[in-house]
Design an enzyme around this catalytic site. Sequence first.
Site, mmCIF file in Angstrom:
data_model
loop_
_atom_site.group_PDB
_atom_site.id
_atom_site.type_symbol
_atom_site.label_atom_id
_atom_site.label_comp_id
_atom_site.label_asym_id
_atom_site.label_seq_id
_atom_site.Cartn_x
_atom_site.Cartn_y
_atom_site.Cartn_z
ATOM 1 N N HIS A 1 18.760 2.237 -35.032
ATOM 2 C CA HIS A 1 17.844 3.324 -34.676
ATOM 3 C C HIS A 1 18.585 4.660 -34.672
ATOM 4 C CE1 HIS A 1 14.583 5.510 -33.030
ATOM 5 N NE2 HIS A 1 14.766 5.283 -31.734
ATOM 6 N N CYS B 1 12.181 10.565 -31.174
ATOM 7 C CA CYS B 1 12.389 9.469 -32.128
ATOM 8 C C CYS B 1 11.351 9.469 -33.240
ATOM 9 C CB CYS B 1 12.374 8.137 -31.386
ATOM 10 S SG CYS B 1 13.604 8.061 -30.087
#
Lengths: 118, 385
Positions: B332, B84
């Site tokens: 996200h 991420c």
Amino acid sequence: MTSFPLQQCDSCAGVFGHPVSRCRLCGSETFEILSVGNRGEVYASTTVRVPDTDFVGEEPFVVAVIDLTATVDQHVDRQPSAEPVRVTARIRGSADVRAGDPVAFVERAEDIFWFEPV
Amino acid sequence: MRDVSIIGLGSTQFGELSAPIADLGIEAIHRSLESTDASRDDIDALYLGNFVSGILTGQSNLAPLITDDLGLTGIPAMTTESACASSGIAFRQGYQAVASGLHDAVIVAGVEKMTAADTPTFTRALGAAGDQTERSAGLTFPGFYGLVMDRYMHEHGASREEIAAVAVKNRANGIKNPRSMFDEELTASAVADSRLVADPLRLYDCCPPSDGAAAVILTASDLATEFTDTPIDVIGGAHTTGRKAAWRYPDVTGFEATRKAARQAYEQAGISPADLDVVELHDCFTPAELCDAEDLGLFEKGDAARGTAAGETEVDGRVAINPSGGLLSKGHPVGATGVGQIFEAARQLRGEHENQVEEAEYALTHNLGGSGVVCTVTVLSEGSA
């Protein structure tokens, strides 16, 4: 009682709960298996209800981080230590274990450590 | 080393998008170019963050493909992957290339497309960033943060309602951000009543899978005013690594990669946490925001849940955390998140954000990957132009 199979490096005394083929600290490939009993304590736990594709059909299942109760002289991050050895494991059944609960090691099967509540 | 400034900003909507992944990246980059007087001829390189497109869309090697699509054929282009934190690291690479004098102007972007995959499939794809010792036990990333939340509540006595305040605040912020995935109000009781995902984490404690892309253009600060009247200065930053699995942490309610990156970034910037006006941090799950805020020095250890519930992190609070809506509300798209945070923070410092923090002077972004095993922190300030 099945003792937890702790690996200790013959060369540098590094200790590993999760099996390794080569010592993470010194690179040695020879280890001794220590018998440290089967008791542990839950450090944290979760019940996985939305698994990935490899575990669909097994949910819900409990994954816990467990501190083995026995301590051994070891090296952690290259420093001498007698900290508890910590591993990530599955709890047999879907028992609702909490931080601090005692558990016992049952077996290692298919790369998974299995514990059960005591 | 040269000072570095941001001169261009571009982003897509975050959410469920129909365009192919390369088109999302191209859209964000086009917008960043349109926001500045820089032309394609000024661009020396492209750094592109992406995590799981190879697994989820069957498309990898995105940076050079997009470079050719953009008519930038011939310049160096690289894709960075570190879970991420993929585009946070792309930003660090671009920053270092400009600061060192290797390049004068670069595009840094991030892109991801996740929503076409079913839940078990993207859960497995994201799980590829975890350590095998925990993947083999069936631990997912929601499961990892379930462990974090369980221990955080055990250690610090945080209540379900206090932790839900993170999701409620970020949703309220996201509603004001037109790039946010969600636009409906969320209440604490809705969080507490949502279905369990990885106990004690519930659905609204979790960020959604998302599609999206963001881009920024960097140049040397002494060249910035050739391209824009509103440069944003990059005054601090760091890229660090931490622990690979939950069992590796002495204390899983905080991430040493964040603490180390924050120390380095504050030192470089010459500021302290108390100087920050805006923080866009990695709230992939509600307990993550609490741990991150403490690791960044915005709260004492164990105080973030209480402080959040008391409103200290709202837009008009002591320090605004995730005024964009954060990962929980804005979304996200994992490979785009780091640059997306910088995009939002830079707009705050320009005074042009839709959920503006008054008189914002300093902003920090925090992009965390995997089990906290990799981290980037960036500190921005109003440009000196």
